[in-house]
Design an enzyme around this catalytic site. Structure first.
Site, PDB file in Angstrom:
ATOM      1  N   CYS A 160       0.728  -1.029   0.020  1.00 31.93           N
ATOM      2  CA  CYS A 160      -0.082  -0.156  -0.119  1.00 31.93           C
ATOM      3  C   CYS A 160       1.070   1.101  -0.039  1.00 31.93           C
ATOM      4  CB  CYS A 160      -0.776   0.152   1.269  1.00 31.93           C
ATOM      5  SG  CYS A 160      -2.048  -1.392   1.296  1.00 31.93           S
ATOM      6  N   GLY A 168      -0.668   0.388  -4.748  1.00 29.53           N
ATOM      7  CA  GLY A 168      -1.924  -0.175  -4.439  1.00 29.53           C
ATOM      8  C   GLY A 168      -2.738   0.402  -5.608  1.00 29.53           C
ATOM      9  N   ASN A 187       0.571   1.403   6.124  1.00 28.27           N
ATOM     10  CA  ASN A 187       1.309   0.223   5.101  1.00 28.27           C
ATOM     11  C   ASN A 187       1.980  -0.673   5.766  1.00 28.27           C
ATOM     12  OD1 ASN A 187       4.113   0.646   2.906  1.00 28.27           O
ATOM     13  ND2 ASN A 187       2.534  -0.766   2.706  1.00 28.27           N
ATOM     14  N   GLY A 188       1.895  -1.917   5.453  1.00 21.55           N
ATOM     15  CA  GLY A 188       2.415  -3.051   5.860  1.00 21.55           C
ATOM     16  C   GLY A 188       1.627  -4.096   6.509  1.00 21.55           C
ATOM     17  N   TYR A 196      11.812  -4.599  -6.480  1.00 26.37           N
ATOM     18  CA  TYR A 196      10.368  -4.573  -7.346  1.00 26.37           C
ATOM     19  C   TYR A 196       9.195  -3.334  -6.662  1.00 26.37           C
ATOM     20  CZ  TYR A 196       5.685  -5.731  -9.075  1.00 26.37           C
ATOM     21  OH  TYR A 196       4.260  -5.697  -9.551  1.00 26.37           O
TER      22      TYR A 196
HETATM   23  P1  5GP Z   1       5.018 -15.126 -12.394  1.00 22.75           P
HETATM   24  O1  5GP Z   1       5.836 -15.455 -13.452  1.00 22.75           O
HETATM   25  O2  5GP Z   1       5.694 -15.670 -10.975  1.00 22.75           O
HETATM   26  O3  5GP Z   1       3.582 -15.710 -12.713  1.00 22.75           O
HETATM   27  O4  5GP Z   1       4.959 -13.609 -12.303  1.00 22.75           O
HETATM   28  C1  5GP Z   1       6.263 -13.074 -12.139  1.00 22.75           C
HETATM   29  C2  5GP Z   1       5.936 -11.543 -12.830  1.00 22.75           C
HETATM   30  O5  5GP Z   1       4.943 -11.157 -12.185  1.00 22.75           O
HETATM   31  C3  5GP Z   1       7.124 -10.650 -12.132  1.00 22.75           C
HETATM   32  O6  5GP Z   1       7.410  -9.748 -13.116  1.00 22.75           O
HETATM   33  C4  5GP Z   1       6.404  -9.717 -10.945  1.00 22.75           C
HETATM   34  O7  5GP Z   1       6.549  -8.639 -11.267  1.00 22.75           O
HETATM   35  C5  5GP Z   1       5.132 -10.314 -10.992  1.00 22.75           C
HETATM   36  N1  5GP Z   1       4.282 -10.964  -9.929  1.00 22.75           N
HETATM   37  C6  5GP Z   1       3.315 -12.067 -10.343  1.00 22.75           C
HETATM   38  N2  5GP Z   1       2.801 -12.370  -9.345  1.00 22.75           N
HETATM   39  C7  5GP Z   1       3.539 -11.966  -8.142  1.00 22.75           C
HETATM   40  C8  5GP Z   1       3.383 -11.865  -6.710  1.00 22.75           C
HETATM   41  O8  5GP Z   1       2.616 -12.502  -6.327  1.00 22.75           O
HETATM   42  N3  5GP Z   1       4.189 -11.160  -6.133  1.00 22.75           N
HETATM   43  C9  5GP Z   1       5.192 -10.650  -6.607  1.00 22.75           C
HETATM   44  N4  5GP Z   1       6.171 -10.062  -5.916  1.00 22.75           N
HETATM   45  N5  5GP Z   1       5.438 -10.554  -7.940  1.00 22.75           N
HETATM   46  C10 5GP Z   1       4.620 -11.145  -8.567  1.00 22.75           C
HETATM   47 MG    MG Z   2       6.845  -7.739 -13.763  1.00 22.20          MG
END
Ligand code: 5GP
Ligand code: MG
Ligand code: SF4
Length: 465
Positions: free
Chosen positions: A1, A27, A106-107, A246
């Protein structure tokens, strides 16, 4: 958030709306603003969707008068998910004997379920399913004479990650948990003061960045200035390393470091740790872009935009349900066919979580005629859920928790797959000697499984560390 607050300006609500707009990446489900004006009391508006669609029309903004205001952009990590309920949208508001207060959090509070049970047993009437609402009820039970005293007492009972922005009729209050897991910065705007999750929200309103709120620090800003104190037992800071990878915007400064530069460093580290012969380096936009640039600069392999992002879509992972996320990939990303045909491509992304996005992207790029696809990931394998405000799924959904790197490579169907090492990531954030194993400099629990704050509620629910 994302959280934001301002005191001592004309028309606080429009400043808050701009700040929240700059924090929209934190968010996208919903947002809310609370303001106060003498003679008119507190005003609040909470809506689903983007800030730009909800807090720009003159009619709405006219309902939010006053020189002080706070706001929140929501992405659900606790409480109701998917179909967020409006009652879960912050800021939350409480009326106390000495006046009202609003808070934006946030958190994630790791003992929220235990606190809620205790509070409900003693008569508190919760309005939402959000963990953050505990803070209001704890404040209501406090005997403190002033609202900041009550907030302090409430936050001493709360465990987990919190960057909180709160307001009374005249005071803007900011506080970070003792480990400082989530960010919070202080800025100055004319004679007024600003609190924001990230510095990019200061830039948009042309405020001056003053400093970060320290881990464990509480600040109270009024027209007269800013007071600071440290209400918690001191602890070693454990900022979320994933903010650098990220979550934060690349134009923000975190811990004195440019997020963009850190991400470029990660790409450089990756190129050193996991080089591969190929024709071009392509980011998975936008989250993989700075790391891809770093990889290209270090390796000498040209950078190119092999995947084009539709700028009118949100962040995939912030869409809370799996079906929307699955749809999302094609709606959001398209392969630049003319560019990738017959080429050996290095694809750089920030993380592999469920592997669904990564798999689809690989399929799309092979369909478009790429000769080889090599994945390079700007974070170590995500093996553990986050309980501090990032919505990583349960372990059974985390690819890296259930497969070896070779199995993941085969599952994704790519020619090679490499993740940055944990030490490489620490070097990229400026820790020349890598991770201090005895006393890590950051929270990296989603990669290491070492949780700096015991996730009590989750342990009660049978989560095994
Ligand atoms: P995935 O291949 O694991 O479905 O998605 C990876 C990509 O989606 C990355 O570009 C990341 O930015 C984003 N991503 C998708 N789902 C998530 C999640 O639940 N947590 C995080 N941190 N990134 C995610
Ligand atoms: Mg991504
Ligand atoms: Fe950040 Fe990961 Fe720690 Fe969560 S578990 S606070 S995402 S480093």
């Amino acid at each position: 958030c994302g959280v934001f607050g301002v005191v001592g300006v004309d028309n606080a609500a429009s400043v808050v709306a701009l700040g929240l707009h700059a924090l929209q990446h934190r968010g996208q489900e919903a947002g809310g603003i609370v303001t106060h004006e003498f003679g008119q009391g507190f005003s609040s508006a909470r809506r689903f969707g983007y800030v730009r669609d909800n807090f720009t029309d003159a009619e709405t903004m006219a309902t939010l008068p006053g020189p002080i205001g706070i706001g929140h952009v929501r992405y659900s990590t606790a409480g109701s998910k998917g179909a967020t309920q409006i009652r879960d949208v912050q800021p939350f508001f409480g009326e106390f004997s000495m006046g009202g207060a609003a808070i934006a959090h946030n958190g994630n509070i790791t003992n929220a379920l235990a606190l809620r049970k205790e509070l409900v047993d003693r008569g508190s009437i919760f309005q939402s399913s959000s963990d953050s609402e505990c803070i209001i009820h704890l404040m209501a039970r406090s005997m403190g004479r002033k609202i900041p005293d009550r907030m302090e007492e409430a936050l001493r009972k709360v465990e987990g990650a919190f960057s909180v922005v709160a307001m009374t009729r005249t005071k803007l209050i900011g506080c970070r948990d003792p480990l400082g897991v989530r960010p919070l910065v202080l800025g100055q705007l004319g004679d007024g003061w600003v609190l924001a999750s990230e510095t990019c929200a200061l830039d948009i309103i042309n405020a001056t960045f003053i400093r970060e709120i320290e881990p464990g620090e509480m600040v109270v800003a009024t027209g007269k200035g800013v007071e600071s104190h440290f209400p918690f037992r001191p602890a070693k800071s454990r900022f979320c390393i994933f903010e650098h990878v990220y979550f934060s915007r690349p134009d923000s400064i975190l811990g004195g470091r440019s997020v963009y530069e850190t991400r470029e460093n990660i790409g450089r580290e990756l190129a050193k740790e996991a080089p591969v012969d190929a024709d071009m380096v392509c980011p998975v936009p936008d989250s993989g872009t700075p790391a891809a640039i770093g990889f290209s600069l270090e390796s000498g392999i040209p950078y190119a935009m092999g995947i084009i992002r539709n700028q009118y879509m949100g962040r995939t992972f912030i869409e809370p349900t799996e079906s929307i996320r699955n749809m999302g990939v094609r709606l959001k990303l398209n392969v630049n066919r003319a560019l990738v045909k017959g080429k050996r491509i290095i694809l750089v992304d920030d993380s592999v979580v469920r592997g669904t996005t990564s798999r689809k992207i690989k399929e799309m790029i092979l369909e478009a005629g790429a000769a080889e696809v090599h994945f390079r990931i700007a974070s170590p394998p995500t093996k553990w859920p986050c309980f501090y405000g990032v919505d990583t799924p349960q372990r059974d959904k985390l690819l890296a928790a259930n497969m070896t790197e070779e199995e993941m490579r085969d599952h994704l169907g790519v020619n090679s797959l490499k993740f940055i090492s944990i030490d490489g990531l620490y070097r990229a954030v400026g820790e020349a000697r890598g991770r201090d194993q005895a006393s890590p400099q950051y929270c990296d629990a989603c990669f290491s499984g070492e949780y700096p704050v015991k996730p009590s509620d989750m342990l009660d629910q049978g989560f095994e560390m």
